[in-house]
Design a protein around this motif. Sequence first.
Motif, PDB file in Angstrom:
ATOM      1  N   TRP A 169       0.863  -1.184   0.000  1.00 21.57           N
ATOM      2  CA  TRP A 169       0.000   0.000   0.000  1.00 21.57           C
ATOM      3  C   TRP A 169       0.892   1.223   0.000  1.00 21.57           C
ATOM      4  O   TRP A 169       1.750   1.376   0.872  1.00 21.57           O
ATOM      5  CB  TRP A 169      -0.909  -0.046   1.221  1.00 21.57           C
ATOM      6  CG  TRP A 169      -1.946   1.028   1.327  1.00 21.57           C
ATOM      7  CD1 TRP A 169      -2.697   1.551   0.325  1.00 21.57           C
ATOM      8  CD2 TRP A 169      -2.365   1.689   2.523  1.00 21.57           C
ATOM      9  NE1 TRP A 169      -3.564   2.500   0.823  1.00 21.57           N
ATOM     10  CE2 TRP A 169      -3.384   2.600   2.165  1.00 21.57           C
ATOM     11  CE3 TRP A 169      -1.992   1.600   3.862  1.00 21.57           C
ATOM     12  CZ2 TRP A 169      -4.022   3.420   3.095  1.00 21.57           C
ATOM     13  CZ3 TRP A 169      -2.637   2.402   4.781  1.00 21.57           C
ATOM     14  CH2 TRP A 169      -3.639   3.309   4.397  1.00 21.57           C
ATOM     15  N   ASP A 170       0.707   2.118  -0.927  1.00 22.70           N
ATOM     16  CA  ASP A 170       1.596   3.277  -1.058  1.00 22.70           C
ATOM     17  C   ASP A 170       1.414   4.291   0.080  1.00 22.70           C
ATOM     18  O   ASP A 170       2.227   5.198   0.231  1.00 22.70           O
ATOM     19  CB  ASP A 170       1.429   3.952  -2.420  1.00 22.70           C
ATOM     20  CG  ASP A 170       0.051   4.553  -2.657  1.00 22.70           C
ATOM     21  OD1 ASP A 170      -0.887   4.294  -1.869  1.00 22.70           O
ATOM     22  OD2 ASP A 170      -0.102   5.290  -3.663  1.00 22.70           O
ATOM     23  N   LYS A 171       0.405   4.137   0.909  1.00 23.80           N
ATOM     24  CA  LYS A 171       0.212   5.044   2.038  1.00 23.80           C
ATOM     25  C   LYS A 171       0.655   4.429   3.369  1.00 23.80           C
ATOM     26  O   LYS A 171       0.497   5.037   4.430  1.00 23.80           O
ATOM     27  CB  LYS A 171      -1.246   5.483   2.114  1.00 23.80           C
ATOM     28  CG  LYS A 171      -1.646   6.351   0.924  1.00 23.80           C
ATOM     29  CD  LYS A 171      -3.130   6.625   0.913  1.00 23.80           C
ATOM     30  CE  LYS A 171      -3.565   7.420  -0.281  1.00 23.80           C
ATOM     31  NZ  LYS A 171      -3.288   6.845  -1.570  1.00 23.80           N
ATOM     32  N   GLU A 172       1.209   3.223   3.327  1.00 21.55           N
ATOM     33  CA  GLU A 172       1.671   2.571   4.556  1.00 21.55           C
ATOM     34  C   GLU A 172       2.752   3.429   5.211  1.00 21.55           C
ATOM     35  O   GLU A 172       3.594   4.018   4.528  1.00 21.55           O
ATOM     36  CB  GLU A 172       2.256   1.194   4.241  1.00 21.55           C
ATOM     37  CG  GLU A 172       2.783   0.473   5.466  1.00 21.55           C
ATOM     38  CD  GLU A 172       3.153  -0.977   5.187  1.00 21.55           C
ATOM     39  OE1 GLU A 172       4.126  -1.447   5.808  1.00 21.55           O
ATOM     40  OE2 GLU A 172       2.476  -1.632   4.381  1.00 21.55           O
ATOM     41  N   TYR A 173       2.706   3.489   6.547  1.00 23.24           N
ATOM     42  CA  TYR A 173       3.767   4.196   7.253  1.00 23.24           C
ATOM     43  C   TYR A 173       4.033   3.565   8.604  1.00 23.24           C
ATOM     44  O   TYR A 173       3.172   2.898   9.173  1.00 23.24           O
ATOM     45  CB  TYR A 173       3.459   5.690   7.400  1.00 23.24           C
ATOM     46  CG  TYR A 173       2.445   6.017   8.458  1.00 23.24           C
ATOM     47  CD1 TYR A 173       2.827   6.253   9.783  1.00 23.24           C
ATOM     48  CD2 TYR A 173       1.097   6.100   8.155  1.00 23.24           C
ATOM     49  CE1 TYR A 173       1.895   6.548  10.761  1.00 23.24           C
ATOM     50  CE2 TYR A 173       0.157   6.400   9.114  1.00 23.24           C
ATOM     51  CZ  TYR A 173       0.567   6.621  10.413  1.00 23.24           C
ATOM     52  OH  TYR A 173      -0.362   6.912  11.383  1.00 23.24           O
ATOM     53  N   ALA A 174       5.239   3.808   9.071  1.00 24.27           N
ATOM     54  CA  ALA A 174       5.638   3.336  10.401  1.00 24.27           C
ATOM     55  C   ALA A 174       6.462   4.429  11.063  1.00 24.27           C
ATOM     56  O   ALA A 174       7.331   5.031  10.434  1.00 24.27           O
ATOM     57  CB  ALA A 174       6.454   2.059  10.292  1.00 24.27           C
ATOM     58  N   VAL A 175       6.159   4.700  12.315  1.00 28.51           N
ATOM     59  CA  VAL A 175       6.947   5.621  13.122  1.00 28.51           C
ATOM     60  C   VAL A 175       7.910   4.742  13.917  1.00 28.51           C
ATOM     61  O   VAL A 175       7.484   3.943  14.748  1.00 28.51           O
ATOM     62  CB  VAL A 175       6.056   6.457  14.066  1.00 28.51           C
ATOM     63  CG1 VAL A 175       6.906   7.369  14.931  1.00 28.51           C
ATOM     64  CG2 VAL A 175       5.027   7.234  13.268  1.00 28.51           C
ATOM     65  N   GLU A 176       9.193   4.878  13.623  1.00 24.31           N
ATOM     66  CA  GLU A 176      10.167   3.978  14.214  1.00 24.31           C
ATOM     67  C   GLU A 176      10.937   4.615  15.363  1.00 24.31           C
ATOM     68  O   GLU A 176      11.118   5.828  15.402  1.00 24.31           O
ATOM     69  CB  GLU A 176      11.160   3.527  13.138  1.00 24.31           C
ATOM     70  CG  GLU A 176      10.491   2.737  12.029  1.00 24.31           C
ATOM     71  CD  GLU A 176      11.411   2.440  10.868  1.00 24.31           C
ATOM     72  OE1 GLU A 176      12.363   3.211  10.634  1.00 24.31           O
ATOM     73  OE2 GLU A 176      11.174   1.423  10.190  1.00 24.31           O
ATOM     74  N   LEU A 177      11.377   3.758  16.250  1.00 23.90           N
ATOM     75  CA  LEU A 177      12.351   4.130  17.265  1.00 23.90           C
ATOM     76  C   LEU A 177      13.717   3.884  16.635  1.00 23.90           C
ATOM     77  O   LEU A 177      13.798   3.448  15.497  1.00 23.90           O
ATOM     78  CB  LEU A 177      12.173   3.264  18.507  1.00 23.90           C
ATOM     79  CG  LEU A 177      10.812   3.395  19.187  1.00 23.90           C
ATOM     80  CD1 LEU A 177      10.634   2.311  20.231  1.00 23.90           C
ATOM     81  CD2 LEU A 177      10.681   4.763  19.826  1.00 23.90           C
ATOM     82  N   THR A 178      14.781   4.099  17.375  1.00 29.80           N
ATOM     83  CA  THR A 178      16.083   3.819  16.792  1.00 29.80           C
ATOM     84  C   THR A 178      16.655   2.517  17.348  1.00 29.80           C
ATOM     85  O   THR A 178      16.411   2.145  18.499  1.00 29.80           O
ATOM     86  CB  THR A 178      17.097   4.945  17.068  1.00 29.80           C
ATOM     87  OG1 THR A 178      17.348   5.011  18.473  1.00 29.80           O
ATOM     88  CG2 THR A 178      16.587   6.284  16.562  1.00 29.80           C
ATOM     89  N   ARG A 179      17.396   1.856  16.506  1.00 30.01           N
ATOM     90  CA  ARG A 179      18.139   0.661  16.906  1.00 30.01           C
ATOM     91  C   ARG A 179      19.074   1.011  18.060  1.00 30.01           C
ATOM     92  O   ARG A 179      19.227   0.256  19.018  1.00 30.01           O
ATOM     93  CB  ARG A 179      18.919   0.157  15.694  1.00 30.01           C
ATOM     94  CG  ARG A 179      19.781  -1.040  15.942  1.00 30.01           C
ATOM     95  CD  ARG A 179      20.515  -1.436  14.629  1.00 30.01           C
ATOM     96  NE  ARG A 179      21.361  -2.582  14.859  1.00 30.01           N
ATOM     97  CZ  ARG A 179      22.629  -2.514  15.264  1.00 30.01           C
ATOM     98  NH1 ARG A 179      23.189  -1.328  15.483  1.00 30.01           N
ATOM     99  NH2 ARG A 179      23.331  -3.611  15.452  1.00 30.01           N
ATOM    100  N   GLU A 180      19.661   2.197  17.994  1.00 29.12           N
ATOM    101  CA  GLU A 180      20.587   2.666  19.030  1.00 29.12           C
ATOM    102  C   GLU A 180      19.921   2.687  20.406  1.00 29.12           C
ATOM    103  O   GLU A 180      20.507   2.245  21.398  1.00 29.12           O
ATOM    104  CB  GLU A 180      21.108   4.059  18.667  1.00 29.12           C
ATOM    105  CG  GLU A 180      21.980   4.674  19.732  1.00 29.12           C
ATOM    106  CD  GLU A 180      22.298   6.141  19.478  1.00 29.12           C
ATOM    107  OE1 GLU A 180      23.045   6.710  20.292  1.00 29.12           O
ATOM    108  OE2 GLU A 180      21.791   6.726  18.501  1.00 29.12           O
ATOM    109  N   LEU A 181      18.701   3.191  20.482  1.00 27.84           N
ATOM    110  CA  LEU A 181      17.980   3.247  21.757  1.00 27.84           C
ATOM    111  C   LEU A 181      17.756   1.839  22.308  1.00 27.84           C
ATOM    112  O   LEU A 181      18.023   1.577  23.486  1.00 27.84           O
ATOM    113  CB  LEU A 181      16.638   3.957  21.587  1.00 27.84           C
ATOM    114  CG  LEU A 181      15.660   3.873  22.762  1.00 27.84           C
ATOM    115  CD1 LEU A 181      16.228   4.527  24.012  1.00 27.84           C
ATOM    116  CD2 LEU A 181      14.320   4.479  22.388  1.00 27.84           C
ATOM    117  N   ALA A 182      17.273   0.951  21.477  1.00 21.24           N
ATOM    118  CA  ALA A 182      16.999  -0.423  21.927  1.00 21.24           C
ATOM    119  C   ALA A 182      18.268  -1.099  22.429  1.00 21.24           C
ATOM    120  O   ALA A 182      18.268  -1.724  23.504  1.00 21.24           O
ATOM    121  CB  ALA A 182      16.380  -1.231  20.791  1.00 21.24           C
TER     122      ALA A 182
END
Length: 173
Positions: free
Chosen positions: A78-91
């Motif tokens: 879906w061209d409107k799919e989105y994800a707000v990500e955290l950072t790998r660094e934080l984890a």
Amino acid sequence: MNQHLIALDLDGTTLNNKSALTAETIKTLRAAAAEGHIVSIITGRPYRIARHIYDQIGIKTPMVNFNGALTHIPHEAWDKEYAVELTRELALDLLDHQQELSIKTITVEDKFHVWANHPTKDLPEFLPDHLTKDQLLTHHNLNEDPIALTIEYQPGEEQKIIKAVNQKYGDFV
């Protein structure tokens, strides 16, 4: 007909006290979708534990997971799919400092994967109670930015974690 958006939360509303859909609920939601209404699941649950509910209902509409951090249409590009990500660094920083921060379990997820520092029997519906070798949270295994991070900590220690995260990551989290 006036088309309506029917936004479904899952826990405590759409699902019964056994965390399942009833036959009547499935029938009602399918009928609403067949009438042209937009039936959409909007949940705090990760996709991995909400996908089967979406499939049971049989809808083809957008789904929202991780309390709004992921919006997508399951099983489709879906061209409107989105994800707000955290950072790998934080984890990985929290993983590296888990002892001093009194963190018991760290679970990290993206749309299709879950990693944790160890399996846990606490909240088995939500947290992994077994892990394969590639699901063990390590610097090597986590190679992308996650969408969600869940921390189980020693009682009374949450302020220590909040302070450490705020000092290092400020307004990002």
